[in-house]
Motif scaffolding. Structure first.
Motif, PDB file in Angstrom:
ATOM      1  N   VAL A  27       0.816  -1.223   0.000  1.00 10.30           N
ATOM      2  CA  VAL A  27       0.000   0.000   0.000  1.00 10.30           C
ATOM      3  C   VAL A  27       0.848   1.271   0.000  1.00 10.30           C
ATOM      4  N   ALA A  28       2.053   1.215   0.571  1.00 10.76           N
ATOM      5  CA  ALA A  28       2.853   2.441   0.724  1.00 10.76           C
ATOM      6  C   ALA A  28       4.125   2.455  -0.107  1.00 10.76           C
ATOM      7  N   HIS A  29       4.503   1.278  -0.640  1.00 11.72           N
ATOM      8  CA  HIS A  29       5.761   1.157  -1.393  1.00 11.72           C
ATOM      9  C   HIS A  29       6.953   1.608  -0.549  1.00 11.72           C
ATOM     10  N   GLU A  30       6.890   1.317   0.749  1.00 17.20           N
ATOM     11  CA  GLU A  30       7.971   1.625   1.681  1.00 17.20           C
ATOM     12  C   GLU A  30       8.161   0.444   2.616  1.00 17.20           C
ATOM     13  N   TYR A  31       9.339   0.406   3.237  1.00 11.54           N
ATOM     14  CA  TYR A  31       9.588  -0.640   4.224  1.00 11.54           C
ATOM     15  C   TYR A  31       9.008  -0.226   5.578  1.00 11.54           C
ATOM     16  N   LEU A  32       8.493  -1.176   6.305  1.00 12.82           N
ATOM     17  CA  LEU A  32       7.873  -0.928   7.603  1.00 12.82           C
ATOM     18  C   LEU A  32       8.950  -0.545   8.614  1.00 12.82           C
ATOM     19  N   ASN A  33       8.862   0.671   9.169  1.00 14.36           N
ATOM     20  CA  ASN A  33       9.984   1.158   9.966  1.00 14.36           C
ATOM     21  C   ASN A  33      10.059   0.582  11.383  1.00 14.36           C
ATOM     22  N   VAL A  34       9.032  -0.127  11.837  1.00 17.14           N
ATOM     23  CA  VAL A  34       9.138  -0.741  13.174  1.00 17.14           C
ATOM     24  C   VAL A  34       9.898  -2.059  13.135  1.00 17.14           C
ATOM     25  N   LEU A  35      10.336  -2.477  11.948  1.00 26.80           N
ATOM     26  CA  LEU A  35      11.036  -3.751  11.834  1.00 26.80           C
ATOM     27  C   LEU A  35      12.360  -3.757  12.594  1.00 26.80           C
ATOM     28  N   TRP A  36      12.916  -2.568  12.848  1.00 25.42           N
ATOM     29  CA  TRP A  36      14.205  -2.523  13.557  1.00 25.42           C
ATOM     30  C   TRP A  36      14.120  -3.228  14.903  1.00 25.42           C
ATOM     31  N   SER A  37      13.008  -3.008  15.628  1.00 25.20           N
ATOM     32  CA  SER A  37      12.871  -3.608  16.955  1.00 25.20           C
ATOM     33  C   SER A  37      12.633  -5.110  16.867  1.00 25.20           C
ATOM     34  N   GLN A  64      23.848  14.463  15.748  1.00 24.08           N
ATOM     35  CA  GLN A  64      22.719  14.912  16.557  1.00 24.08           C
ATOM     36  C   GLN A  64      21.463  15.141  15.716  1.00 24.08           C
ATOM     37  N   THR A  65      21.429  14.563  14.540  1.00 19.34           N
ATOM     38  CA  THR A  65      20.319  14.826  13.621  1.00 19.34           C
ATOM     39  C   THR A  65      19.063  14.054  13.981  1.00 19.34           C
ATOM     40  N   LYS A  66      19.184  13.015  14.797  1.00 24.48           N
ATOM     41  CA  LYS A  66      18.012  12.188  15.098  1.00 24.48           C
ATOM     42  C   LYS A  66      17.649  12.219  16.577  1.00 24.48           C
ATOM     43  N   TYR A  67      18.148  13.196  17.302  1.00 21.43           N
ATOM     44  CA  TYR A  67      17.789  13.385  18.705  1.00 21.43           C
ATOM     45  C   TYR A  67      18.025  12.141  19.552  1.00 21.43           C
ATOM     46  N   GLY A  68      19.005  11.323  19.164  1.00 19.49           N
ATOM     47  CA  GLY A  68      19.376  10.188  19.996  1.00 19.49           C
ATOM     48  C   GLY A  68      18.365   9.076  20.067  1.00 19.49           C
ATOM     49  N   ILE A  69      17.534   8.901  19.048  1.00 12.92           N
ATOM     50  CA  ILE A  69      16.608   7.780  19.075  1.00 12.92           C
ATOM     51  C   ILE A  69      17.372   6.492  18.767  1.00 12.92           C
ATOM     52  N   PHE A  70      16.868   5.372  19.251  1.00 15.74           N
ATOM     53  CA  PHE A  70      17.652   4.151  19.169  1.00 15.74           C
ATOM     54  C   PHE A  70      17.801   3.580  17.757  1.00 15.74           C
ATOM     55  N   PRO A  71      16.796   3.569  16.911  1.00  8.07           N
ATOM     56  CA  PRO A  71      17.024   2.929  15.606  1.00  8.07           C
ATOM     57  C   PRO A  71      17.853   3.792  14.657  1.00  8.07           C
ATOM     58  N   ARG A  72      19.000   4.264  15.119  1.00  7.41           N
ATOM     59  CA  ARG A  72      19.878   5.036  14.237  1.00  7.41           C
ATOM     60  C   ARG A  72      21.261   4.416  14.108  1.00  7.41           C
ATOM     61  N   GLY A 129      21.918   1.303  13.054  1.00  4.82           N
ATOM     62  CA  GLY A 129      21.982   0.239  12.054  1.00  4.82           C
ATOM     63  C   GLY A 129      21.692  -1.115  12.669  1.00  4.82           C
ATOM     64  N   GLU A 130      21.301  -2.053  11.813  1.00  5.13           N
ATOM     65  CA  GLU A 130      20.891  -3.369  12.305  1.00  5.13           C
ATOM     66  C   GLU A 130      21.993  -4.071  13.101  1.00  5.13           C
ATOM     67  N   ALA A 131      23.265  -3.779  12.777  1.00  8.94           N
ATOM     68  CA  ALA A 131      24.367  -4.453  13.451  1.00  8.94           C
ATOM     69  C   ALA A 131      24.578  -3.962  14.883  1.00  8.94           C
ATOM     70  N   LEU A 132      24.106  -2.747  15.189  1.00  9.37           N
ATOM     71  CA  LEU A 132      24.386  -2.159  16.498  1.00  9.37           C
ATOM     72  C   LEU A 132      23.149  -1.839  17.322  1.00  9.37           C
ATOM     73  N   ASP A 133      21.989  -1.647  16.683  1.00 13.26           N
ATOM     74  CA  ASP A 133      20.773  -1.293  17.430  1.00 13.26           C
ATOM     75  C   ASP A 133      20.505  -2.272  18.565  1.00 13.26           C
ATOM     76  N   TRP A 134      20.606  -3.558  18.262  1.00 15.20           N
ATOM     77  CA  TRP A 134      20.257  -4.576  19.255  1.00 15.20           C
ATOM     78  C   TRP A 134      21.229  -4.565  20.426  1.00 15.20           C
ATOM     79  N   ILE A 135      22.504  -4.231  20.148  1.00 15.69           N
ATOM     80  CA  ILE A 135      23.492  -4.170  21.235  1.00 15.69           C
ATOM     81  C   ILE A 135      23.224  -2.956  22.119  1.00 15.69           C
ATOM     82  N   ALA A 136      22.876  -1.825  21.479  1.00 17.32           N
ATOM     83  CA  ALA A 136      22.584  -0.605  22.239  1.00 17.32           C
ATOM     84  C   ALA A 136      21.397  -0.805  23.168  1.00 17.32           C
TER      85      ALA A 136
END
Length: 331
Positions: free
Chosen positions: A101-111, A157-165, A167-174
């Motif tokens: 429907v959106a032709h985009e990837y679902l952004n909650v997939l990071w979690s 500082q472009t993303k205000y320190g949100i966690f999914p920034r 990358g897949e290799a490091l998000d889970w460790i953070a």
């Protein structure tokens, strides 16, 4: 294993994530009144989607570990297959629908990627827990997490320190400390289950308000003083430990609300499917993807209905399929 008190928290966190994505600006309703402006300003900072996701991680670590907290052996192949089916099938269906429907990837997939990686390392974690104390492990995890977080906070500082920034290799460790805090809570509950006593209705609401006030403060620090979520919310997970413990205590002698339990049961569907409904109605109900209180409420009702249907058609059958997976022996 059903632990009373978890479903309500899951439902609450799913609603927080949804409302944060609706982007309702409550200060539009302050009517130039200073008191109302203060109240609506607090409301604007009350829906920290990232904070809610970290609560989900704590709950996940708790639920994964509690069957094994008493030393029960883990059937690794069966464990992996059950968790993969339970998480991946609904996520794949939701992601495919959203892409259609959106032709985009679902952004909650990071979690969800984080969750799958936590499941993958969990058998190794059990081995480490036999050699090292929980306190030692959580300290090491926090140190590693901040080794990742702090350079990003200094240089980006472009993303205000949100966690999914990271990358897949490091998000889970953070975010790993939040998940392991759930493991620590499971150990405590199993070790002290005979001494857990109920608390009063007043006490649990004081704890709920005080706990979530941490995320309100973190949001204010983020937007007013540019102190990122990644420097404040990791410590919120320690608060969640005591919050969740007291929810469990409260429900030792209190009944759960049926509606809230059902909401908690479909919280995963709410989490992975709400973006599709928001996208579908955004052209009709939002102004530049910002919702008024009225259109946001209408959208929320549609999300609840659609997510319940998704739960019945996709998530619930996936759970039932996962329960049927059995392997002989310990691998």
């Amino acid at each position: 294993m059903h632990i009373k008190g978890l479903d309500g928290l899951r439902f609450f966190c799913a609603l927080v994530v949804i409302i944060s994505h609706l982007g309702i600006d409550f200060t539009n309703y302050s009517c130039n009144n200073s008191i109302l402006y203060f109240i609506t300003g607090i409301l604007n900072n009350s829906f920290s989607g990232i904070g809610a996701v970290l609560v989900f991680f704590v709950i996940s670590g708790f639920c994964i570990h509690i069957p094994y907290a008493n030393g029960k052996e883990i059937h690794i192949k069966e464990f992996y297959m059950k968790r993969f089916i339970r998480i991946s099938i609904p996520a794949a269906v939701a992601a495919a629908i959203f892409y259609f429907v959106a032709h985009e990837y679902l952004n909650v997939l990071w979690s969800l990627i984080c969750e799958l990686l936590y499941y993958f390392v969990y058998p190794l974690l059990l081995i480490l827990k036999r050699k090292y104390s929980n306190i030692s492990i959580i300290i090491v995890l926090y140190v590693i997490s901040f080794v990742i977080i702090i350079p990003f906070d200094i240089w980006d500082q472009t993303k205000y320190g949100i966690f999914p920034r990271y990358g897949e290799a490091l998000d889970w460790i953070a975010c790993f400390p939040s998940w392991f805090i759930g493991v620590m809570l499971a150990d405590y509950v199993v070790s002290n289950k005979e001494t857990l006593t109920s608390i009063t209705f007043l006490n649990i609401w004081m704890i709920r308000i005080a706990s979530w006030s941490f995320t309100i403060a973190a949001s204010i620090l983020r937007f007013q003083l540019n102190i990122s979520y990644s420097l404040t919310l990791p410590f919120f997970c320690i608060v969640v430990y005591y919050w969740l413990l007291n929810e469990i205590k409260f429900y030792t002698n209190n009944k759960e609300n049926t509606f809230i339990v059902k909401g908690g049961m479909m919280s995963y569907s709410l989490y992975i499917f709400h973006f599709t409904i928001i996208y579908l109605v955004s052209d009709y109900l939002s102004n530049d993807h910002k919702y008024s209180l009225q259109t946001g409420s209408l959208t929320l009702i549609m999300i609840l209905i659609a997510s319940y249907i998704f739960y019945l058609l996709v998530e619930k059958p996936s759970h039932e399929l996962a329960r049927k997976v059995k392997f002989k022996g310990i691998v």
